[in-house]
Design a protein around this motif. Structure first.
Motif, short mmCIF file in Angstrom:
data_model
loop_
_atom_site.label_atom_id
_atom_site.label_comp_id
_atom_site.label_asym_id
_atom_site.label_seq_id
_atom_site.Cartn_x
_atom_site.Cartn_y
_atom_site.Cartn_z
N VAL A 36 0.87 -1.17 0.00
CA VAL A 36 0.00 0.00 0.00
C VAL A 36 0.91 1.22 0.00
CG1 VAL A 36 -1.56 1.44 1.37
CG2 VAL A 36 -2.03 -0.97 1.12
N ASN A 84 -6.01 -0.92 4.22
CA ASN A 84 -5.19 -2.00 3.68
C ASN A 84 -6.10 -2.99 2.95
OD1 ASN A 84 -3.25 -3.86 3.07
ND2 ASN A 84 -2.64 -4.28 5.17
N ARG A 91 4.11 -1.08 3.65
CA ARG A 91 3.39 0.19 3.47
C ARG A 91 4.39 1.31 3.29
NH1 ARG A 91 -1.87 0.88 4.68
NH2 ARG A 91 -2.63 2.99 4.53
N LEU A 105 3.12 -5.42 9.86
CA LEU A 105 3.72 -5.23 8.54
C LEU A 105 5.12 -5.87 8.50
CD1 LEU A 105 2.88 -1.47 7.83
CD2 LEU A 105 1.83 -3.48 6.76
#
Length: 156
Positions: A36, A84, A91, A105
């Motif tokens: 993302v 997300n 990210r 993450l």
């Protein structure tokens, strides 16, 4: 206990975000990661997405935005929201996007403009905050040949 997410700070001085981001996204996809990219605004997210279509003639980075839909099918999702929807494990925060929860993450990447004093100060504050919280943090800067060098790292 879940391991702490490493936080990478990329200091943009020699090249703009538009040049650096596609290469880092490509490297992320090569590692099998889903990503993302959180930008400062939806307009900027759409502009970055448009730029990913044409940054190199001989490559393609599969990506999408809210305008495209089907977030769950997109390996790279560009947004201005703390969401997300493609189940990303990496990210990128760009253009001063607010850094939200990073737990779970594989990596959080904060890219900041070295020519913007407010962005540099925000990165310094982020470094202190994440380090104090126990995250491994690293600071990346380009050398004269354009290669990224880890200039500082601090463990938990």
């Amino acid at each position: 206990m879940e391991p702490m997410t490493p936080v990478f700070f990329y200091h943009l001085e020699r090249q703009p975000l538009d040049s650096v981001l596609p290469r880092l996204l490509g490297m992320s996809l090569e590692r099998g990661w889903r990503v993302v990219v959180q930008a400062g605004s939806e307009e900027r997210a759409e502009a970055l997405a448009a730029q990913l279509w044409s940054f190199e003639d001989n490559s393609f980075l599969p990506h999408g935005t809210k305008a495209d839909g089907c977030a769950d099918l997109q390996p790279v999702w560009l947004t201005a929201e703390n969401e997300n929807p493609n189940n990303a494990n990496v990210r990128f925060y760009v253009d001063g996007a607010a850094v939200g929860e990073i737990g779970g993450l594989t990596r959080a990447v904060i890219m900041f403009d070295g020519n913007d004093a407010a962005a540099v100060e925000a990165a310094r504050e982020g470094w202190k905050r994440f380090r104090a919280a126990g995250h491994e943090v690293s600071y990346w800067q380009q050398d004269g040949q354009g290669r990224w060098q880890n200039r500082a790292a601090a463990g938990a």
